[in-house]
Motif scaffolding. Structure first.
Motif, PDB file in Angstrom:
ATOM      1  N   MET A  17       1.071  -1.213  -0.314  1.00 26.72           N
ATOM      2  CA  MET A  17      -0.249  -0.283  -0.064  1.00 26.72           C
ATOM      3  C   MET A  17       1.170   1.399   0.118  1.00 26.72           C
ATOM      4  N   ASP A  18       1.704   1.305   0.151  1.00 27.39           N
ATOM      5  CA  ASP A  18       3.055   2.814   0.012  1.00 27.39           C
ATOM      6  C   ASP A  18       3.208   3.288   0.416  1.00 27.39           C
ATOM      7  N   GLN A  19       2.790   1.993   2.164  1.00 28.49           N
ATOM      8  CA  GLN A  19       2.622   3.558   3.272  1.00 28.49           C
ATOM      9  C   GLN A  19       2.878   2.597   4.340  1.00 28.49           C
ATOM     10  N   ASP A  20       3.580   2.833   5.692  1.00 30.47           N
ATOM     11  CA  ASP A  20       4.067   2.096   6.877  1.00 30.47           C
ATOM     12  C   ASP A  20       2.744   1.400   8.204  1.00 30.47           C
ATOM     13  N   ARG A  21       1.035   2.886   8.307  1.00 32.44           N
ATOM     14  CA  ARG A  21       0.965   2.534   8.764  1.00 32.44           C
ATOM     15  C   ARG A  21       0.799   1.592   9.065  1.00 32.44           C
ATOM     16  N   TYR A  22       0.358   0.602   8.131  1.00 39.56           N
ATOM     17  CA  TYR A  22      -0.654  -1.353   7.991  1.00 39.56           C
ATOM     18  C   TYR A  22      -0.554  -1.815   7.306  1.00 39.56           C
ATOM     19  N   ASP A  23      -0.172  -2.958   7.276  1.00 38.14           N
ATOM     20  CA  ASP A  23      -0.017  -3.944   6.505  1.00 38.14           C
ATOM     21  C   ASP A  23      -1.293  -4.199   5.670  1.00 38.14           C
ATOM     22  N   TRP A  24      -0.863  -4.354   4.329  1.00 36.91           N
ATOM     23  CA  TRP A  24      -0.995  -5.310   3.031  1.00 36.91           C
ATOM     24  C   TRP A  24      -2.519  -6.603   3.427  1.00 36.91           C
ATOM     25  N   GLN A  25      -3.075  -6.317   3.199  1.00 30.40           N
ATOM     26  CA  GLN A  25      -4.320  -7.843   3.804  1.00 30.40           C
ATOM     27  C   GLN A  25      -5.478  -7.686   3.003  1.00 30.40           C
ATOM     28  N   PRO A  26      -5.623  -8.283   1.879  1.00 33.49           N
ATOM     29  CA  PRO A  26      -6.753  -7.418   1.512  1.00 33.49           C
ATOM     30  C   PRO A  26      -7.939  -9.113   1.596  1.00 33.49           C
ATOM     31  N   ALA A  27      -8.963  -8.919   1.289  1.00 32.91           N
ATOM     32  CA  ALA A  27     -10.140  -9.496   2.234  1.00 32.91           C
ATOM     33  C   ALA A  27     -10.055 -10.498   2.255  1.00 32.91           C
ATOM     34  N   ASP A  28     -10.014 -11.444   0.960  1.00 37.30           N
ATOM     35  CA  ASP A  28     -10.080 -12.512   0.479  1.00 37.30           C
ATOM     36  C   ASP A  28      -8.469 -13.423   1.194  1.00 37.30           C
ATOM     37  N   ARG A  29      -7.447 -12.720   2.529  1.00 38.03           N
ATOM     38  CA  ARG A  29      -6.448 -14.000   2.656  1.00 38.03           C
ATOM     39  C   ARG A  29      -6.000 -13.317   3.899  1.00 38.03           C
ATOM     40  N   ARG A  30      -7.270 -13.623   4.778  1.00 35.07           N
ATOM     41  CA  ARG A  30      -7.361 -13.436   5.763  1.00 35.07           C
ATOM     42  C   ARG A  30      -8.747 -14.107   6.321  1.00 35.07           C
ATOM     43  N   ALA A  31      -8.810 -15.109   8.184  1.00 33.15           N
ATOM     44  CA  ALA A  31      -9.446 -15.622   8.231  1.00 33.15           C
ATOM     45  C   ALA A  31     -10.814 -14.546   9.334  1.00 33.15           C
ATOM     46  N   PRO A  32     -11.844 -15.460   8.364  1.00 31.38           N
ATOM     47  CA  PRO A  32     -13.369 -14.966   8.928  1.00 31.38           C
ATOM     48  C   PRO A  32     -13.402 -13.902   9.808  1.00 31.38           C
ATOM     49  N   LEU A  33     -14.013 -12.842  10.704  1.00 32.21           N
ATOM     50  CA  LEU A  33     -13.837 -12.369  12.090  1.00 32.21           C
ATOM     51  C   LEU A  33     -15.491 -13.047  12.414  1.00 32.21           C
ATOM     52  N   HIS A  34     -15.884 -13.071  13.978  1.00 36.20           N
ATOM     53  CA  HIS A  34     -16.852 -12.999  14.956  1.00 36.20           C
ATOM     54  C   HIS A  34     -17.204 -12.542  15.541  1.00 36.20           C
ATOM     55  N   LEU A  35     -18.276 -11.822  16.311  1.00 42.36           N
ATOM     56  CA  LEU A  35     -18.879 -11.428  16.939  1.00 42.36           C
ATOM     57  C   LEU A  35     -19.208 -12.067  17.519  1.00 42.36           C
ATOM     58  N   LYS A  36     -18.569 -11.647  18.596  1.00 38.19           N
ATOM     59  CA  LYS A  36     -19.818 -12.859  20.250  1.00 38.19           C
ATOM     60  C   LYS A  36     -21.167 -12.406  20.768  1.00 38.19           C
ATOM     61  N   SER A  37     -21.433 -11.078  19.911  1.00 42.09           N
ATOM     62  CA  SER A  37     -23.230 -11.080  19.640  1.00 42.09           C
ATOM     63  C   SER A  37     -24.056 -11.511  19.003  1.00 42.09           C
ATOM     64  N   GLY A  38     -22.974 -12.624  18.096  1.00 40.98           N
ATOM     65  CA  GLY A  38     -23.537 -13.077  17.081  1.00 40.98           C
ATOM     66  C   GLY A  38     -24.713 -12.311  15.823  1.00 40.98           C
TER      67      GLY A  38
END
Length: 303
Positions: A17-38
């Motif tokens: 992403m040409d900046q160092d504030r956060y890593d490049w992480q496309p949406a299709d290359r990471r584990a899904p997250l699940h909210l406690k509330s459901g």
């Protein structure tokens, strides 16, 4: 005439992403997250309460909502003032009717001038976020570090309890995230790089960025692009429905949008606001919360 060679130089150019504030992480290359509330998705609403001076500075640029005609531009000034005197109370009424809490991004100048309004918002259980000093105080790279720190410090002094930050005009310098985090803010609504909270690296610890979608802003859609109120409300509900529908593939996601009191607080638009809010509140799988509540909920997610 060719551009100078330094125009092609950028110190953060790199893979991603040409900046160092956060890593490049496309949406299709990471584990899904699940909210406690459901809940399958979360939405938050940002309502800016802004002070517009009659004679705003033109450097580095005028705020998008700033005065337009030569001084004194009383027509546009009073339109903006209407939002804080009348329009915001219509929005508060519809938020209450839908049972929805919002994040009110408040200029320090507004907090100092309109204390009864701020108290009404607090009493109703909404979040107060910091929105810089005023629309005339834009954060940009032309400021020295001390000058920009002074803007953040002055805002913090007026709004000591806020943990969420939104820059005036959503504009930053390269050092704004560091200075905001240094002042104790932990959430930022300026960037919209993702559809889940994104922890930015700063010199003082992580700063959580929430996707506050400008493409759904009432200012952009209704004022700049001249869409109808019905189209705008449909787009908000469609964004929410699509975000919920993607849960199976991407897990929990979130998004935000802006309601501007002098735009959607007008009588002929409030019905569209009511339809959008009630539709969001009733949508299965969607939870509507404040920015700080969204950040906290995603901090407790599991993959």
């Amino acid at each position: 005439m060719p551009l100078p060679a330094e125009f092609l130089e950028y110190p953060h150019r790199a893979y991603g992403m040409d900046q160092d504030r956060y890593d490049w992480q496309p949406a299709d290359r990471r584990a899904p997250l699940h909210l406690k509330s459901g809940a399958k998705a979360m939405a938050f609403i940002t309502i800016p309460l802004e002070f517009f001076p009659l004679d705003p500075p033109a450097k580095p640029f005028k705020h998008p909502g700033a005065m337009v005609t030569p001084y004194p531009d009383l027509r546009h000034y009073t339109t903006r003032d209407y939002g804080n005197r009348v329009g915001v109370y219509r929005l508060l009424r519809e938020l209450g009717a839908a049972g929805v809490k919002a994040t009110f991004a408040v200029n320090a100048s507004v907090a100092e001038r309109y204390a009864p309004l701020i108290e009404t918002i607090r009493t109703a259980g909404h979040e107060i976020a910091a929105h810089g000093i005023s629309t005339a105080h834009i954060h940009h790279a032309g400021l020295s570090e001390d000058e920009e720190r002074a803007l953040v410090t002055q805002t913090r002094a007026v709004l000591p309890e806020a943990i969420t930050w939104l820059s005036p005009a959503r504009n930053q310098s390269f050092r704004t995230p560091d200075l905001v985090r240094e002042a104790g803010f932990t959430i930022c609504l300026d960037w919209e790089s993702d559809q889940r909270p994104l922890d930015m690296r700063t010199a003082h610890g992580p700063l959580t960025c929430l996707p506050n979608h400008y493409e759904l802003s009432d200012f952009l859609m209704l004022s700049t692009r001249s869409q109808s109120e019905e189209e705008w409300a449909d787009q908000i509900l469609e964004a929410a429905a699509q975000t919920v529908a993607e849960h199976g593939a991407r897990g929990a996601q979130c998004f935000g949008f802006t309601l501007t009191p002098y735009i959607t607080g007008l009588p002929f638009r409030i019905e569209a606001v009511a339809r959008a809010l009630t539709g969001l509140a009733a949508m299965e799988g969607l939870e509507v919360a404040t920015a700080s509540e969204v950040s906290a909920a995603f901090a407790e997610t599991s993959s």
